[in-house]
Design an enzyme around this catalytic site. Structure first.
Site, mmCIF file in Angstrom:
data_model
loop_
_atom_site.group_PDB
_atom_site.id
_atom_site.type_symbol
_atom_site.label_atom_id
_atom_site.label_comp_id
_atom_site.label_asym_id
_atom_site.label_seq_id
_atom_site.Cartn_x
_atom_site.Cartn_y
_atom_site.Cartn_z
ATOM 1 N N HIS A 229 1.003 -1.088 0.045
ATOM 2 C CA HIS A 229 -0.065 -0.024 -0.216
ATOM 3 C C HIS A 229 0.904 1.322 0.016
ATOM 4 C CE1 HIS A 229 -2.955 2.768 1.984
ATOM 5 N NE2 HIS A 229 -3.638 2.626 0.834
ATOM 6 N N ASP A 259 -2.450 5.489 -5.504
ATOM 7 C CA ASP A 259 -3.647 6.487 -5.696
ATOM 8 C C ASP A 259 -2.932 7.483 -6.909
ATOM 9 O OD1 ASP A 259 -6.004 6.374 -3.640
ATOM 10 O OD2 ASP A 259 -4.010 6.018 -2.646
ATOM 11 N N HIS A 272 -1.868 10.628 -2.846
ATOM 12 C CA HIS A 272 -2.853 10.056 -2.071
ATOM 13 C C HIS A 272 -3.801 11.377 -1.830
ATOM 14 C CE1 HIS A 272 -5.231 9.316 1.405
ATOM 15 N NE2 HIS A 272 -5.624 8.116 0.933
#
Length: 540
Positions: A229, A259, A272
């Site tokens: 992540h 992201d 992000h």
């Protein structure tokens, strides 16, 4: 032996009521107010245990808790560690007080809670309640609460066994100090009655325990694949090339989960947050634009920013102390990568990528309409075949999720970690891969592993990659045997203890030439006792 018992009574009385040996030798009955304080201590003990359990279960999102509180206060600090340590301290204090109260009962001493402890136990309750309410009312962090039932599913079978052991141990105190089975009064006043109701409830509680780790040994699914992540964000600055390289090269993760946003000149880049203040030096480079959205910057402006120095300065995960000087210099040089650069880095290693693409926040953005087409073009420019690209809209329609170069070619369903475990198994029967984000703790990995999750997104790839098996797995048949065995042994032991204690009490009454009353009436008994104290002796 009498000296030893006296010393123990003095110690117990001193810790609970802050009184000396003279007070410990008193055999007067406990006052009603002190009995109420004893009940209050039990209530506070339960509340503080709930509070501690809540903060221990919320460790999975401790980094996000620290981040949100830092944005609110303007100061970065490890807030979660403080809250967890305070909850443990409050719980230990309440448990110790309750423990000494039971020792009073075992020694047949008068309960008399000291004023300092009364203030302390009220403060304990106030802080525990405040800490339970704080995440919801102040931070609007209601998602932390879903970790409590998840952790209960993980520790449920063992909590039941431990609870049976504790309740069985308390039988001696209930039957001896508080047990009143031989009294024939209103049963609702009988402590022993409530004890047995709680014990029976505990005996049958496994009926309601549904843990995915209660699984036949030959039915354990394969370990979930790991997506890093935002890269190895606990070891390096998030969403930077070095974080991706560490996760892919050192820990051999399955892919990267990140992201993507669209710059003002139409270039997809990795970021992000909506703004740049947390992870870049935008305050130094563009002080007048500190609060502006990141997609209002062009790629050239974004490339001027430093995306790694904040990690060295703040040390959000406590891992920078292990870095060498060369690594620190490398981290400080990190820039914001584009989607093309990141995807090229991943494809060179034959890995996969999972990312959310967020549309521009302002409708005046030049690519407010074409943002999805721009993203597809950037992906295809890296040489990715269109058949290897899968994307879908989120449930609320705020963004799109892309999955690139997945090995099994199945549709990937991404979901937050409060998903029901039955949904994961249903998705598997429909040939749908389930990716759960974000999973940081080993106990949570164990739950989703046993539930059959295909993959997880984690910030702790360095920890979870080394896990070779679930923390525990137990066959339902074996747990049934343990459940019945513990309950039967406990029931036999409790009955024996009550028989022994009641017999001892009867013998003690007979030795003093007294007979147990036919009907117990507490007010009548106290009235007679008060009358006997006030009665003057008759002089012949």
């Amino acid at each position: 032996m009498a000296v030893f018992c006296g010393c123990c009574a003095s110690l117990v009385t001193g810790c609970y009521g802050c009184h000396g040996r003279d007070h410990s030798e008193k055999k007067e009955p406990t006052k009603l107010t002190e009995r109420l304080w004893f009940i209050f201590v039990m209530l506070v003990c339960f509340t503080s245990m709930t509070n501690m359990f809540f903060w221990l279960s919320a460790a999975n999102d401790s980094a996000y808790f620290n981040r949100d509180l830092a944005e609110m206060t303007g100061m970065w600090w490890r807030y979660y560690i403080f809250f967890m340590a305070l909850s443990c301290a409050l719980c230990c204090y309440a448990i110790l007080l309750l423990f000494f109260a039971f020792l009073h009962i075992a020694c047949r001493q008068q309960l008399n809670l000291h004023g300092v402890h009364k203030v302390g136990i009220v403060l304990d309750l106030s802080l525990s309640v405040a800490m339970l309410v704080f995440p919801c009312t102040v931070l609007n962090f209601t998602s932390l609460w879903h970790y409590v039932p998840q952790l209960l599913k993980f520790v449920g079978p063992f909590a039941h066994l431990i609870g049976v052991i504790i309740m069985t141990s308390l039988s001696w105190f209930v039957a001896g100090g508080m047990g009143t089975l031989q009294r024939r009064g209103v049963p609702v006043r009988d402590v022993a009655l409530w004890y047995f109701i709680g014990l029976v409830g505990l005996y049958i509680s496994p009926v309601f325990i549904q843990s995915p780790c209660l699984l036949k040994y030959d039915q354990l699914p394969a370990k979930p694949l790991l997506y890093a992540h935002r890269g190895a964000e606990e070891l390096a600055p998030e969403n930077t090339p070095i974080a991706f390289e560490i996760a892919l090269d050192l820990y051999d993760v399955y892919g990267i989960d990140t992201d993507v946003r669209i710059s003002y000149d139409g270039v997809p880049y990795i970021m992000h947050d909506v703004t740049l203040g947390r992870t870049t030096n935008v305050a130094d480079m563009f002080p007048d634009r500190y609060d502006e959205k990141s997609d209002s910057f062009t790629l050239e402006e974004l490339k001027q920013l430093n995306a790694g120095s904040w990690f060295i300065k703040i040390n959000p995960y406590g891992t920078t102390d292990q870095l060498t000087e060369d690594e620190i210099i490398l981290f400080r040089k990190q820039k914001i990568p584009t989607l093309h650069e990141t995807l090229t880095l991943i494809l060179e290693r034959n890995k996969t990528m999972l990312f959310d693409v967020w549309p521009p926040t302002d409708d005046t953005h030049p690519y407010f309409v074409e943002w999805l087409n721009v993203t597809l073009e950037a992906i295809l420019d890296t040489g990715v075949d269109l058949d290897d690209v899968d994307y879908w809209s989120s449930n609320n329609g705020t963004h799109y999720t892309f999955s690139i170069n997945t090995s099994d070619k199945r549709r990937v369903l991404t979901t937050y970690n409060d998903v029901d475990f039955s949904h994961i198994r249903n998705n598997a029967t429909l040939n749908i891969s389930t990716n759960v984000w974000t999973v940081q703790e080993e106990w949570m990995l164990s739950l989703f592993w046993c539930a059959g999750t295909t993959s997880i997104s984690t910030s702790s790839c360095q920890t979870l990659q080394s896990v070779k098996a679930p923390a525990w797995q137990l066959s339902p048949i074996h747990y049934l045997v343990m459940w019945i065995l513990f309950d039967v042994v406990s029931c036999i032991w409790v009955l024996i203890i009550f028989i022994i204690q009641i017999s001892r009490k009867k013998r003690r009454l007979q030795q003093h030439g007294e007979e147990p009353p036919e009907r117990y009436n507490y007010r009548h008994f106290m009235a007679l006792e008060e009358l006997s104290k006030n009665q003057k002796p008759v002089i012949l």
